[in-house]
Design a protein around this motif. Structure first.
Motif, PDB file in Angstrom:
ATOM      1  N   GLY A 196     -39.290  -0.914 -69.572  1.00 55.54           N
ATOM      2  CA  GLY A 196     -38.975  -1.440 -70.894  1.00 55.54           C
ATOM      3  C   GLY A 196     -37.739  -0.842 -71.526  1.00 55.54           C
ATOM      4  N   LEU A 197     -37.046   0.044 -70.829  1.00 55.29           N
ATOM      5  CA  LEU A 197     -35.809   0.610 -71.355  1.00 55.29           C
ATOM      6  C   LEU A 197     -34.741  -0.483 -71.409  1.00 55.29           C
ATOM      7  CD1 LEU A 197     -34.608   3.448 -72.162  1.00 55.29           C
ATOM      8  CD2 LEU A 197     -33.602   3.478 -69.865  1.00 55.29           C
ATOM      9  N   PRO A 198     -34.105  -0.702 -72.555  1.00 51.68           N
ATOM     10  CA  PRO A 198     -33.096  -1.765 -72.655  1.00 51.68           C
ATOM     11  C   PRO A 198     -31.895  -1.493 -71.757  1.00 51.68           C
ATOM     12  CG  PRO A 198     -33.812  -1.034 -74.830  1.00 51.68           C
ATOM     13  CD  PRO A 198     -34.350  -0.042 -73.845  1.00 51.68           C
ATOM     14  N   LYS A 199     -31.362  -2.550 -71.165  1.00 50.01           N
ATOM     15  CA  LYS A 199     -30.211  -2.391 -70.279  1.00 50.01           C
ATOM     16  C   LYS A 199     -29.023  -1.791 -71.014  1.00 50.01           C
ATOM     17  CE  LYS A 199     -27.877  -2.713 -66.501  1.00 50.01           C
ATOM     18  NZ  LYS A 199     -26.970  -1.605 -66.949  1.00 50.01           N
ATOM     19  N   ALA A 200     -28.877  -2.094 -72.288  1.00 49.63           N
ATOM     20  CA  ALA A 200     -27.752  -1.581 -73.059  1.00 49.63           C
ATOM     21  C   ALA A 200     -27.807  -0.063 -73.222  1.00 49.63           C
ATOM     22  CB  ALA A 200     -27.712  -2.232 -74.436  1.00 49.63           C
ATOM     23  N   CYS A 201     -28.970   0.527 -72.982  1.00 50.28           N
ATOM     24  CA  CYS A 201     -29.139   1.977 -73.142  1.00 50.28           C
ATOM     25  C   CYS A 201     -29.267   2.677 -71.797  1.00 50.28           C
ATOM     26  CB  CYS A 201     -30.365   2.274 -73.992  1.00 50.28           C
ATOM     27  SG  CYS A 201     -30.290   1.530 -75.634  1.00 50.28           S
ATOM     28  N   LEU A 202     -28.834   2.003 -70.714  1.00 51.02           N
ATOM     29  CA  LEU A 202     -28.999   2.546 -69.366  1.00 51.02           C
ATOM     30  C   LEU A 202     -27.731   2.353 -68.546  1.00 51.02           C
ATOM     31  CD1 LEU A 202     -30.776   3.586 -66.951  1.00 51.02           C
ATOM     32  CD2 LEU A 202     -31.408   1.183 -66.580  1.00 51.02           C
ATOM     33  N   ALA A 203     -27.285   3.415 -67.874  1.00 47.73           N
ATOM     34  CA  ALA A 203     -26.197   3.330 -66.900  1.00 47.73           C
ATOM     35  C   ALA A 203     -26.783   3.591 -65.519  1.00 47.73           C
ATOM     36  CB  ALA A 203     -25.103   4.345 -67.217  1.00 47.73           C
ATOM     37  N   GLU A 204     -26.715   2.587 -64.636  1.00 46.46           N
ATOM     38  CA  GLU A 204     -27.195   2.740 -63.262  1.00 46.46           C
ATOM     39  C   GLU A 204     -25.990   3.047 -62.386  1.00 46.46           C
ATOM     40  OE1 GLU A 204     -31.090   0.025 -62.860  1.00 46.46           O
ATOM     41  OE2 GLU A 204     -29.303  -1.131 -63.416  1.00 46.46           O
ATOM     42  N   LEU A 205     -25.740   4.331 -62.188  1.00 40.46           N
ATOM     43  CA  LEU A 205     -24.487   4.803 -61.611  1.00 40.46           C
ATOM     44  C   LEU A 205     -24.284   4.400 -60.162  1.00 40.46           C
ATOM     45  CD1 LEU A 205     -24.607   8.358 -63.201  1.00 40.46           C
ATOM     46  CD2 LEU A 205     -23.237   6.412 -63.962  1.00 40.46           C
ATOM     47  N   HIS A 206     -25.365   4.194 -59.430  1.00 44.21           N
ATOM     48  CA  HIS A 206     -25.250   3.803 -58.028  1.00 44.21           C
ATOM     49  C   HIS A 206     -25.754   2.386 -57.782  1.00 44.21           C
ATOM     50  CE1 HIS A 206     -25.163   8.318 -56.731  1.00 44.21           C
ATOM     51  NE2 HIS A 206     -24.013   7.892 -57.186  1.00 44.21           N
ATOM     52  N   GLY A 207     -25.959   1.638 -58.864  1.00 46.83           N
ATOM     53  CA  GLY A 207     -26.361   0.245 -58.729  1.00 46.83           C
ATOM     54  C   GLY A 207     -27.847   0.034 -58.888  1.00 46.83           C
ATOM     55  N   ASN A 208     -28.271  -1.204 -58.631  1.00 48.93           N
ATOM     56  CA  ASN A 208     -29.671  -1.603 -58.728  1.00 48.93           C
ATOM     57  C   ASN A 208     -29.961  -2.534 -57.557  1.00 48.93           C
ATOM     58  OD1 ASN A 208     -32.074  -3.113 -59.418  1.00 48.93           O
ATOM     59  ND2 ASN A 208     -31.819  -2.471 -61.540  1.00 48.93           N
ATOM     60  N   SER A 209     -30.954  -2.192 -56.766  1.00 50.46           N
ATOM     61  CA  SER A 209     -31.247  -2.955 -55.552  1.00 50.46           C
ATOM     62  C   SER A 209     -31.720  -4.376 -55.829  1.00 50.46           C
ATOM     63  CB  SER A 209     -32.319  -2.232 -54.721  1.00 50.46           C
ATOM     64  OG  SER A 209     -31.814  -1.038 -54.194  1.00 50.46           O
ATOM     65  N   TYR A 210     -32.106  -4.656 -57.059  1.00 50.06           N
ATOM     66  CA  TYR A 210     -32.648  -5.967 -57.402  1.00 50.06           C
ATOM     67  C   TYR A 210     -31.678  -6.806 -58.236  1.00 50.06           C
ATOM     68  CZ  TYR A 210     -36.712  -3.561 -55.697  1.00 50.06           C
ATOM     69  OH  TYR A 210     -37.569  -2.838 -54.898  1.00 50.06           O
TER      70      TYR A 210
END
Length: 353
Positions: free
Chosen positions: A196-210
């Motif tokens: 439930g963490l908003p995407k705007a508040c998250l940095a996925e530094l190595h990407g997202n497999s989905y």
């Protein structure tokens, strides 16, 4: 140009500079002997791989991985001769109950005093739900270097059915209640978003497999399956096409040797993480070995004195093994991430879950 832009996004191992080998844990065995056994085991496994002609997957046979193998072999040989406990990044440690309670109280006070908390997460926050880490006793790289067969999907096909860990849920709820401002993660399992963490508040530094994105219009598409189908380290096309403009879709996973040139959307992720770490007066590192360039340097950006924090910020590291950044930490906790985050959530929100 920011410092992290000048460097390669190297999603791989830094054994040659950090010695991050994590050995098996056995009760009653001295740390030095334990690590020596691990070093010998890993070196034996590494030598089998170097001379093996049976490896066929692109990661293990790439030029980047071959360079890593040579660095690691040199590191192993040096440490087999003179093992330094101060550079032991292999052995797992646990604070005794009394010391842990004292440290948890210290962490609670730091959180209450902080105005801008950023959380930085690694694979260690997902191990409690069955996903492997990389350098733990049963980590992907540890097992690979010992000569064991390791699936190249790193358990991600299964993670689509997994629920977030206790740490993921706690982070999400603490964010909802204003305690955590931003999260940076080197994980690619998508579990932060599932919590439930908003995407705007998250940095996925190595990407997202989905996630896959359009090469032409950059539109991202969130899937219920692992999107990567390419086998080459620098090949990211998935074989599917954009539903809006028809352009080719590509995965956003940062592989060995990849730079912003290979995964352009990751530049914005690093920029966001960097800016929030600059603003933070407290960065809480959870389950990361802090040894992967360039992500490993981001948490310490909080330390320098800036407008709004004349005394600089603080960094807290929660990990069962030592990290190269430990000397920079104001507080170092050797405990499972779930245990620490469960305490923090209950103490700050008055909830017990």
């Amino acid at each position: 140009m920011t410092p992290h832009k000048r460097r390669t996004i190297f999603c791989g191992l830094q054994w040659g500079t950090t010695g991050s080998c994590r050995g098996n844990s056995r009760n009653g065995v001295a740390r030095e002997s334990l690590t020596m056994d691990c070093l010998k085991s890993c070196l034996d496994g590494l030598q089998r791989y170097v001379w093996s002609s049976t490896l066929k997957d692109s990661t293990w046979t790439s030029k980047e991985y071959e360079e890593y193998e040579l660095e690691f072999k040199s590191y192993m040989q040096q440490n087999l001769q003179t093992l330094s406990p101060a550079e032991d990044f292999a052995t797992e440690h646990r604070d005794d109950p009394e010391e842990l309670q004292r440290k948890l109280q210290d962490l609670l006070e730091l959180c209450k005093e902080a105005n801008y908390i950023v959380v930085f997460t690694g694979a260690g926050i997902s191990t409690s739900i069955g996903l492997p880490d990389y350098r733990g006793p049963q980590g992907v790289w540890t097992r690979k270097l010992k000569g064991e067969l390791v699936s190249d999907d790193l358990g991600l096909e299964r993670s689509a059915q997994l629920q977030p860990s206790r740490s993921h849920w706690a982070i999400s709820r603490l964010h909802q209640n204003g305690f955590i401002k931003f999260v940076s993660s080197t994980n690619v399992d998508g579990l932060h978003l599932k919590s439930g963490l908003p995407k705007a508040c998250l940095a996925e530094l190595h990407g997202n497999s989905y996630v896959e994105e359009c090469e032409s219009c950059l539109k991202p598409f969130h899937r219920s399956f692992v999107t990567r189908t390419a086998t080459g380290l620098f090949d990211h096309r998935t074989g599917r096409y954009c539903e809006l403009c028809g352009g080719p879709l590509r995965d956003i996973i940062v592989n060995f040797g990849n730079t912003f040139e290979h995964v352009p959307s990751m530049e914005a992720q690093h920029d966001a993480a960097w800016l929030h770490c600059l603003k933070a007066d407290l960065v809480l590192v959870l389950g990361s070995s802090l040894s992967i360039l360039t992500a490993c340097d981001l948490p310490e950006e909080c330390l320098e004195a800036r407008d709004g924090k004349p005394d600089g910020g603080k960094m807290v590291i929660v990990n069962l093994q030592r990290t190269p950044k430990d000397p920079l930490a104001s507080l170092r906790i050797f405990a499972p991430c779930d245990e620490v985050m469960a305490f923090l959530e209950e103490a700050l929100l008055g909830t017990e879950r």
